[in-house]
Design a protein around this motif. Structure first.
Motif, PDB file in Angstrom:
ATOM      1  N   GLU A 143       0.841  -1.197   0.000  1.00 26.09           N
ATOM      2  CA  GLU A 143       0.000   0.000   0.000  1.00 26.09           C
ATOM      3  C   GLU A 143       0.872   1.241   0.000  1.00 26.09           C
ATOM      4  OE1 GLU A 143      -2.598  -0.105   3.324  1.00 26.09           O
ATOM      5  OE2 GLU A 143      -3.838  -1.745   2.533  1.00 26.09           O
ATOM      6  N   SER A 145       1.518   4.991   1.175  1.00 25.12           N
ATOM      7  CA  SER A 145       1.150   5.811   2.326  1.00 25.12           C
ATOM      8  C   SER A 145       0.258   6.975   1.888  1.00 25.12           C
ATOM      9  CB  SER A 145       2.395   6.345   3.022  1.00 25.12           C
ATOM     10  OG  SER A 145       3.139   7.186   2.147  1.00 25.12           O
ATOM     11  N   GLU A 146      -0.453   7.545   2.829  1.00 26.92           N
ATOM     12  CA  GLU A 146      -1.399   8.622   2.510  1.00 26.92           C
ATOM     13  C   GLU A 146      -0.729   9.811   1.837  1.00 26.92           C
ATOM     14  OE1 GLU A 146      -3.705   9.774   5.845  1.00 26.92           O
ATOM     15  OE2 GLU A 146      -4.694   7.817   6.078  1.00 26.92           O
ATOM     16  N   ASP A 147       0.511  10.106   2.225  1.00 25.87           N
ATOM     17  CA  ASP A 147       1.207  11.238   1.610  1.00 25.87           C
ATOM     18  C   ASP A 147       1.942  10.846   0.335  1.00 25.87           C
ATOM     19  OD1 ASP A 147       3.318   9.792   2.588  1.00 25.87           O
ATOM     20  OD2 ASP A 147       4.046  11.335   3.955  1.00 25.87           O
ATOM     21  N   THR A 149       4.566   8.995  -0.176  1.00 32.18           N
ATOM     22  CA  THR A 149       6.026   8.979  -0.122  1.00 32.18           C
ATOM     23  C   THR A 149       6.612   7.621   0.242  1.00 32.18           C
ATOM     24  OG1 THR A 149       6.083   9.650   2.210  1.00 32.18           O
ATOM     25  CG2 THR A 149       6.037  11.411   0.550  1.00 32.18           C
ATOM     26  N   LYS A 150       5.786   6.676   0.662  1.00 31.54           N
ATOM     27  CA  LYS A 150       6.308   5.407   1.163  1.00 31.54           C
ATOM     28  C   LYS A 150       5.413   4.251   0.725  1.00 31.54           C
ATOM     29  CE  LYS A 150       7.906   5.418   5.357  1.00 31.54           C
ATOM     30  NZ  LYS A 150       7.975   5.399   6.844  1.00 31.54           N
ATOM     31  N   ASN A 152       4.299   0.562   1.892  1.00 30.38           N
ATOM     32  CA  ASN A 152       4.258  -0.343   3.031  1.00 30.38           C
ATOM     33  C   ASN A 152       3.871  -1.739   2.542  1.00 30.38           C
ATOM     34  OD1 ASN A 152       4.798   1.752   4.967  1.00 30.38           O
ATOM     35  ND2 ASN A 152       2.692   2.440   4.665  1.00 30.38           N
ATOM     36  N   SER A 221       8.998  -1.554   4.521  1.00 27.83           N
ATOM     37  CA  SER A 221       8.611  -0.325   3.829  1.00 27.83           C
ATOM     38  C   SER A 221       9.808   0.237   3.073  1.00 27.83           C
ATOM     39  CB  SER A 221       8.076   0.717   4.815  1.00 27.83           C
ATOM     40  OG  SER A 221       9.096   1.140   5.710  1.00 27.83           O
ATOM     41  N   GLU A 223      10.962   4.012   0.762  1.00 25.44           N
ATOM     42  CA  GLU A 223      10.610   5.345   0.291  1.00 25.44           C
ATOM     43  C   GLU A 223      10.457   5.347  -1.233  1.00 25.44           C
ATOM     44  OE1 GLU A 223      10.052   8.033   2.166  1.00 25.44           O
ATOM     45  OE2 GLU A 223      10.550   7.060   4.080  1.00 25.44           O
TER      46      GLU A 223
END
Length: 261
Positions: A143, A145-147, A149-150, A152, A221, A223
């Protein structure tokens, strides 16, 4: 039943970009479903004039074997162009190429137990390796990340026998437009698929040691690479996916891949 096209080599495996006469490349054989997913690590390069021939073979193999074939194209060697020079070759690519003693491009390694193969040999070995089900199940999810940038990643393993080895996770990308030598032509709009982008959990993964009936859960995770000086080095999250596999000295135990949600 559906038919597919299979390459047949007529030249010896030379220390160079291998070339196969077009009239000798294809025969028709029957399609057969695999019982398990098989990993093909293709070694390629943007300056390899015959590598597009191998890419064409991969497209046919993906049509034939569908989700049961997991391909990762690793740019490496003297035909590769480093990311620092605006190319697709990562440092790990040369580490893997050195490990397998790659000295001719294009070529590939199947399930980490085939040795180095020319692309006319891939179909036969993929079919052979896929005849028997894996003794491990892998559930792989990724998935953003919400921003944004990553990435997961969660990996769940269930063992049907004793397995001691390593879990490897890679970031792979499709649809990268860039340079490629194609015979005598220098193409700048070539679409590169299955491109190895990065290791998530180290060059050789993380150790596992499981017995029959064991379950293991892993969380990792990484970046997202963006804002690079060379645009080709930026990752397009819409075209990314994660490849995960467990391997040991005998080869790949199980392999899977998933899109990033």
């Amino acid at each position: 039943m559906k038919k597919f096209l299979l390459l047949i080599a007529t030249f010896p495996f030379l220390i160079a970009c291998d070339n196969i006469d077009e009239k000798d490349r294809y025969i028709q054989v029957e399609n057969r479903p695999l019982e398990r997913k098989v990993l093909l690590e293709e070694f390629t390069g943007q300056n390899c004039v015959n590598c597009p021939d191998a890419h064409a073979v991969i497209e046919k193999l993906e049509e034939q074997f569908g989700e049961n074939l997991v391909v990762v194209s690793i740019h490496a060697g003297s035909f590769g162009i480093s990311s620092e020079m605006g190319g697709l070759m990562q440092e790990e690519g040369n580490i893997y190429a050195d490990h397998w003693r790659i000295n001719a491009y294009p070529c590939g390694v199947i399930d980490r137990n085939s040795g180095v193969l020319n692309f006319d040999q891939w179909s036969t070995v993929i079919r052979k390796d896929g005849l028997y089900p894996a003794n491990m199940e892998m559930d792989l999810n990724a998935e953003l990340s919400e921003d944004g940038t990553k990435i997961n990643i969660t990996t769940d393993l269930v063992s049907d026998g004793a397995v001691k080895g390593a879990l490897q996770l890679w970031v792979v990308e499709n649809g990268i437009e860039g340079y490629q030598r194609d015979g005598d032509i220098r193409r700048y709009d070539y679409i590169h698929n299955n491109v190895f982008r990065a290791c998530v959990n180290g060059e050789w993964g993380e150790e596992i040691d499981m017995v029959n009936g064991d379950t293991e859960h892993f969380y990792n995770s990484i970046e997202v690479v963006s804002g690079q000086e060379e645009e080709i080095n930026d990752w397009n999250v819409n075209n990314l996916y994660i490849v995960g596999f467990v391997y040991n000295d005998s080869g790949v135990v199980v392999v899977n891949k998933c899109k990033i949600e």
